[in-house]
Design a protein around this motif. Structure first.
Motif, PDB file in Angstrom:
ATOM      1  N   HIS A 233       5.089 -10.074  40.905  1.00  0.00           N
ATOM      2  CA  HIS A 233       4.198 -11.238  40.879  1.00  0.00           C
ATOM      3  C   HIS A 233       3.337 -11.298  42.139  1.00  0.00           C
ATOM      4  O   HIS A 233       2.163 -11.684  42.086  1.00  0.00           O
ATOM      5  CB  HIS A 233       5.014 -12.525  40.731  1.00  0.00           C
ATOM      6  N   LEU A 234       3.922 -10.939  43.270  1.00  0.00           N
ATOM      7  CA  LEU A 234       3.156 -10.903  44.511  1.00  0.00           C
ATOM      8  C   LEU A 234       2.020  -9.889  44.398  1.00  0.00           C
ATOM      9  O   LEU A 234       0.885 -10.152  44.823  1.00  0.00           O
ATOM     10  CB  LEU A 234       4.066 -10.560  45.686  1.00  0.00           C
ATOM     11  N   ALA A 329      -0.915 -11.229  52.443  1.00  0.00           N
ATOM     12  CA  ALA A 329       0.453 -11.199  51.926  1.00  0.00           C
ATOM     13  C   ALA A 329       1.078 -12.589  51.963  1.00  0.00           C
ATOM     14  O   ALA A 329       1.719 -13.024  50.993  1.00  0.00           O
ATOM     15  CB  ALA A 329       1.297 -10.211  52.732  1.00  0.00           C
ATOM     16  N   LEU A 330       0.911 -13.308  53.081  1.00  0.00           N
ATOM     17  CA  LEU A 330       1.472 -14.653  53.190  1.00  0.00           C
ATOM     18  C   LEU A 330       0.836 -15.597  52.173  1.00  0.00           C
ATOM     19  O   LEU A 330       1.523 -16.443  51.587  1.00  0.00           O
ATOM     20  CB  LEU A 330       1.290 -15.183  54.614  1.00  0.00           C
ATOM     21  N   ALA A 331      -0.462 -15.446  51.949  1.00  0.00           N
ATOM     22  CA  ALA A 331      -1.138 -16.285  50.957  1.00  0.00           C
ATOM     23  C   ALA A 331      -0.602 -16.000  49.564  1.00  0.00           C
ATOM     24  O   ALA A 331      -0.383 -16.914  48.758  1.00  0.00           O
ATOM     25  CB  ALA A 331      -2.645 -16.054  51.005  1.00  0.00           C
ATOM     26  N   GLY A 332      -0.377 -14.732  49.268  1.00  0.00           N
ATOM     27  CA  GLY A 332       0.195 -14.364  47.986  1.00  0.00           C
ATOM     28  C   GLY A 332       1.597 -14.898  47.808  1.00  0.00           C
ATOM     29  O   GLY A 332       1.969 -15.370  46.721  1.00  0.00           O
ATOM     30  N   LEU A 333       2.379 -14.880  48.877  1.00  0.00           N
ATOM     31  CA  LEU A 333       3.739 -15.425  48.834  1.00  0.00           C
ATOM     32  C   LEU A 333       3.711 -16.927  48.574  1.00  0.00           C
ATOM     33  O   LEU A 333       4.526 -17.459  47.806  1.00  0.00           O
ATOM     34  CB  LEU A 333       4.477 -15.116  50.133  1.00  0.00           C
ATOM     35  N   ARG A 334       2.779 -17.628  49.213  1.00  0.00           N
ATOM     36  CA  ARG A 334       2.668 -19.070  48.970  1.00  0.00           C
ATOM     37  C   ARG A 334       2.284 -19.348  47.514  1.00  0.00           C
ATOM     38  O   ARG A 334       2.783 -20.306  46.897  1.00  0.00           O
ATOM     39  CB  ARG A 334       1.641 -19.684  49.926  1.00  0.00           C
TER      40      ARG A 334
END
Length: 338
Positions: A233-234, A329-334
């Motif tokens: 999903h990420l 990556a952090l934005a995708g995780l959020r």
């Protein structure tokens, strides 16, 4: 150039020796006749590697503390006698006069534990063989040693017997020369063949890729270590089109540091939502990536804090990137956790 210190010399020599030992265990004990599910070779390798590293630390840096993955409790039982005999055989190839009692004592140097309010400020942490399944398959595994001071990794060394040093970086190679990586805070990340010597170190740098769609994700082959569905999903959230790179152990961090990929994510497995990362699984790899120009945080973007004891109790999961793609990556995780 890498500035050599007694700590760096010890760590490089100890990991080099332990990686060679692990190779011998693998060559002699991992055979086609090995029963599926039999982890005895890696058990012997873990114990022998930790014993040798602990003894070398005791000699090179008297008084230094070690936090390792293994305890000799089982070896002291009657049921562990046969395993101890095998461990002793391999340890004696490095330390010919070793006794069974000494081997157990050296292993238990790494079994030290302290109350949270009495945890030492400075200590070494060791994963004697990181990547059990890779070791048994003849694929990637690593010996990982890190020096932690004030909750931050200062030195990290990875011995990766199944990675080859090339002019382009690092690549998998079974039975080749192997790779030894060392990183020291403020000094960069350096590599040479495991059987190298002297100052033939080459500095490593992460890739300069900044397009999220071209992110090469380094993913564990062992499915139990992370949440593969969430990682998929990420990838969708980031628009990743590049093929992932399957690889066991902290060898992934070595390849990331050498520019052979852009991202590693350790998400919480669905069946272990409260899991806390062990310090020896992240210490050496994290500084190897950071000193090569990358960035390593937890899933919320917080720096990893090694001041909580044997686990990263103050962090949730891990994300390591080439730095250029970290915010993506952090934005995708959020997004996937929204």
């Amino acid at each position: 150039m890498l500035k050599r210190t007694p700590e760096i010399d010890f760590a490089c020599d100890a990991v080099r020796e332990a990686a060679r030992l692990a190779r011998r265990v693998q060559a002699e004990m991992v055979t086609d006749a090995l029963t599926k599910g039999d982890k005895s070779p890696v058990t012997v390798g873990d114990f022998a590697s930790q014993a040798v590293v602990a003894r070398r630390l005791e000699t090179a840096l008297p008084g230094a503390l070690l936090v390792g993955e293994e305890s000799a409790a089982d070896l002291r039982e009657e049921s562990g006698a046969a395993t101890l005999e095998q461990v002793l055989k391999f340890v004696r190839e490095s330390l010919p006069d070793a006794t069974p009692a000494q081997v157990c004592e050296w292993i238990d140097c790494g079994a030290s534990d302290w109350e949270a309010d009495a945890w030492p400020d400075a200590y070494w942490t060791l994963d004697p063989i990181d990547g059990t399944k890779g070791f048994l398959r003849g694929d990637q595994y690593a010996v990982a040693l890190g020096l932690i001071q004030g909750g931050e990794v200062q030195i990290g060394v990875l011995g990766c017997p199944e990675l080859a040093v090339t002019t382009e970086g690092l690549r998998p190679e079974r039975g080749g020369a192997g790779a030894l990586l060392v990183a020291a805070r403020g000094q960069g990340t350096w590599v040479q063949p495991i059987d190298g010597a002297g100052d033939d170190w080459r500095r490593l740098s992460v890739s300069d890729e900044s397009d999220p769609t071209r992110t090469r994700m380094l993913r564990s082959v062992e499915k139990g270590h992370t949440n593969l569905g969430a990682i998929d999903h990420l990838g969708l959230a980031m628009g990743i089109a590049a093929e992932p790179v399957g690889m066991d152990s902290q060898a992934k961090y070595a390849v990331l540091a050498a520019g052979g990929g852009e991202m590693i994510v350790r998400l919480l497995s669905e069946d272990r939502p409260d899991y806390q990362e062990k310090i020896w699984d992240q210490a050496a790899g994290s500084i190897v990536v950071e000193e090569a120009g990358g960035r390593v945080t937890d899933l919320e973007g917080r720096p990893l804090d090694f001041g909580y004891g044997r686990t990263l109790a103050g962090n949730r999961g891990v994300v390591a990137t080439n730095a250029h793609l970290h915010e993506d990556a952090l934005a995708g995780l959020r997004e996937i956790h929204a």
